[in-house]
Motif scaffolding. Structure first.
Motif, short mmCIF file in Angstrom:
data_model
loop_
_atom_site.label_atom_id
_atom_site.label_comp_id
_atom_site.label_asym_id
_atom_site.label_seq_id
_atom_site.Cartn_x
_atom_site.Cartn_y
_atom_site.Cartn_z
N VAL A 60 6.53 0.09 15.63
CA VAL A 60 7.24 0.03 14.45
C VAL A 60 6.47 -0.96 13.56
O VAL A 60 6.64 -1.05 12.28
N GLY A 61 5.63 -2.02 14.04
CA GLY A 61 5.00 -3.10 13.26
C GLY A 61 3.71 -3.07 13.07
O GLY A 61 3.32 -4.27 13.02
N SER A 81 3.52 -5.04 9.56
CA SER A 81 4.59 -5.94 8.99
C SER A 81 4.15 -7.28 9.66
O SER A 81 3.76 -7.67 10.51
N THR A 100 6.95 -13.09 11.47
CA THR A 100 8.23 -13.77 10.92
C THR A 100 8.01 -15.22 10.53
O THR A 100 8.71 -15.96 9.84
N ASN A 148 7.69 -9.94 17.71
CA ASN A 148 7.09 -10.44 16.56
C ASN A 148 5.59 -10.50 16.94
O ASN A 148 4.64 -10.26 15.88
N ARG A 203 7.88 -8.79 11.53
CA ARG A 203 9.24 -8.84 11.44
C ARG A 203 9.96 -7.87 11.97
O ARG A 203 11.02 -7.84 12.44
N ARG A 204 9.59 -6.44 11.61
CA ARG A 204 10.16 -5.49 12.06
C ARG A 204 10.32 -5.26 13.59
O ARG A 204 11.31 -4.93 14.34
N VAL A 242 12.92 -7.87 14.87
CA VAL A 242 14.39 -7.37 14.33
C VAL A 242 14.69 -6.13 15.44
O VAL A 242 15.89 -6.24 16.18
N LEU A 243 13.98 -4.97 15.45
CA LEU A 243 14.31 -3.99 16.16
C LEU A 243 14.04 -4.25 17.77
O LEU A 243 14.83 -3.56 18.69
#
Length: 550
Positions: free
Chosen positions: A204-205, A208, A211, A383, A388-389, A392-393
């Motif tokens: 997903v990242g 991204s 963080t 991370n 960031r995505r 989180v996920l």
């Protein structure tokens, strides 16, 4: 034979299960193998021991600061069920199986050293309390299945030894991505959640930002300090939940939240709110203490392990507790904690609505302490591969695992499944369940199935070590090849996980090398010299002098 049991129990309960003592002894052994002077050996061992005591002190502060918050959340939501707490279930099991746990742990640790010496899995698992937790789980599961005491020790010792070298191998591609080198591995039985978080981050990242790349206005630059940001975030969460709880439950009940753990209840509303503020600030201090302890122990243990690698286990890598990755991405720790807890709440709702009635699974309440330590580490792993995505996920998925797997595990714990607590981390859930259901076959067939499970885990770890770890596969390479969503002035490249703070990033990584496909370099048919993107100076670097006047 009583004296042997006494010695074994002493070694397990007072030495091997206390990480500080175990780390100190290992450090001393490594320095002696390097033929260091007696003073340097003693100093290094003591400093490594103090580093782990700092981690323990920080962990104790985390537990004490989260206890009232957990009471507020549980009271405000009205949730009731089983709270996974490793220490609680281990204490209950020790009353019945103390001697078997001791012998099983010694056998497993010895076999783990042999496997590290004679297989490609060169990991020495040094998280003593997790060895004790897994030894207790295996003892409970095997004894519940009806195995004799000798079979519990032998079969359980084999399974424990396999896990001690296999689990660090499964996580090591992502661990190296975080630390930037091969000096340390992760030795923690929450690895299924961390690997899941890293894999989710890969999905997903891709672009991204990390963080750790916070773009803040000048007036909020103080939030770049992880201790300040963590303390302020927890302060806001604490005060918000305190207000919600006092509105929902009333003053008398809400004031009792601070009586958790033997404390005194709040005297009035002002005292109640200011205690909430203080607990939020104390949480920030506790995280800072943990980070300092990690830095202290790394400074002593990693050099000492060179002696062990040379003399005892060639190429040995120390496998340490989950907080060892916290300093590499402190912001991801807080993000992961909150995301993991959210995942636990969502899974609790799913258990209550669908899975519990359908399969008879217990309701597992998300405890703040396991979600902080495992969720924080999962945030760092997510991370590292997905910014960031990913943090989180990935941590959200960890929260799902450490809520769902303990509910399944309770099916194989027999009478211990009624103790209103269970083992909490992900590896206890999946491995304990597999072993428990295999043991239900009974007799020699059950033992054979359990050994097949252990053999499959060991074979899988060897394959991962040879074909993934040793070949240098980088799970975050796709992030290095893709430009970030937006550049952040003065921030590190988003593919990094903050390792520069510890000097862990390999020299020259990402410096002076243009990003592929970024469009910032001159093409082969373009006139003029090749142009490279400007590299921001590292944090804390002195300002360059002004250009000379014409």
């Amino acid at each position: 034979m009583d004296w042997l049991v006494t010695i074994a129990t002493f070694l397990v309960n007072e030495v091997l299960s206390v990480p500080a003592f175990l780390i100190g002894l290992i450090t001393a052994a490594g320095l002696l193998a390097l033929r260091k002077p007696a003073g340097q050996t003693a100093g290094g061992a003591i400093k490594a021991t103090l580093g782990f005591l700092l981690i323990n002190a920080g962990a104790g502060l985390v537990v004490s600061s989260l206890a009232p918050l957990g009471e507020m959340i549980q009271g405000a939501t009205g949730a009731h069920g089983v709270i996974p707490t490793n220490e609680a279930i281990v204490g209950i099991a020790q009353e019945r199986f103390g001697a078997r746990v001791a012998w099983l742990m010694i056998a497993g640790f010895g076999l783990g050293l042999l496997l590290a010496r004679f297989t490609p899995l060169r990991y020495v698992f040094l998280t003593g309390h997790h060895m004790l937790f897994m030894a207790t789980l295996l003892t409970v599961v095997l004894a519940t299945a009806g195995l004799e005491a000798w079979a519990v020790v032998v079969v359980g010792g084999v399974l424990l030894g396999i896990l001690l070298v296999s689990v660090p191998a499964f996580a090591h591609p992502w661990t190296k991505r975080i630390t930037g080198n091969n000096s340390v591995a992760l030795g923690h039985f929450g690895t299924a959640g961390y690997v899941t978080a890293g894999a989710v981050g890969q999905l997903v990242g891709r672009r991204s930002r990390s963080t750790e790349d916070m773009k803040l206005p000048e007036g909020l630059r103080f939030l770049r300090d992880s201790m300040v940001a963590t303390a302020l975030s927890m302060l806001l969460i604490y005060v918000t939940m305190a207000v919600v709880y006092v509105v929902e439950a009333g003053r008398h009940t809400a004031f009792q939240a601070f009586a958790t753990g033997g404390g005194a209840p709040a005297e009035d509303l002002g005292d109640y709110l200011m205690r909430s503020v203080m607990q939020g600030l104390q949480f920030g201090i506790s995280v800072a203490v943990i980070l300092f302890g990690v830095r202290t122990i790394l400074g002593e243990l990693v050099p000492a392990f060179q002696g062990i690698a040379q003399k005892v286990v060639p190429g040995a890598v120390p496998a340490l507790d989950a907080p060892i990755v916290f300093p590499y991405a402190p912001n991801a720790v807080l993000v992961g904690f909150l995301a993991s807890f959210t995942g636990g709440l969502c899974t609790l709702a799913l258990l209550a609505w669908l899975l519990g009635p359908a399969f008879g699974l217990a309701l597992v309440l998300p405890g703040l302490v396991p979600h902080f330590f495992t969720g924080g580490a999962a945030g760092v792993f997510g991370n590292a591969t997905g910014g960031r995505r990913g943090a989180v996920l990935g941590a959200f998925c960890n929260g799902v695992l450490i809520t769902l797997l303990p509910a399944v595990l309770m099916k194989v714990l027999g009478a211990f499944g009624d103790e209103n607590t269970t083992f909490g981390d992900a590896d206890f859930g999946w491995f304990g369940s597999l072993v428990g259901f295999a043991a239900k076959a009974g007799g020699a067939g059950g033992i054979a199935l359990m050994l097949v499970v252990g053999g499959a885990v060991l074979a899988g770890a060897v394959v991962v070590q040879k074909r993934v770890v040793d070949t240098g596969w980088d799970p975050g390479a796709h992030r290095d090849a893709a430009p970030p969503e937006a550049a952040v002035p003065g921030a590190a490249p988003s593919g990094a996980s903050g390792g520069a703070a510890l000097g862990a990033v390999e020299p020259g990584a990402g410096i002076g090398v243009p990003a592929q496909g970024s469009g910032t370099t001159a093409g082969p048919d373009e006139a003029g010299p090749r142009r490279y993107p400007r590299i921001a100076p590292p944090l804390g670097a002195p300002a360059p002098p002004p250009p000379p006047e014409e």
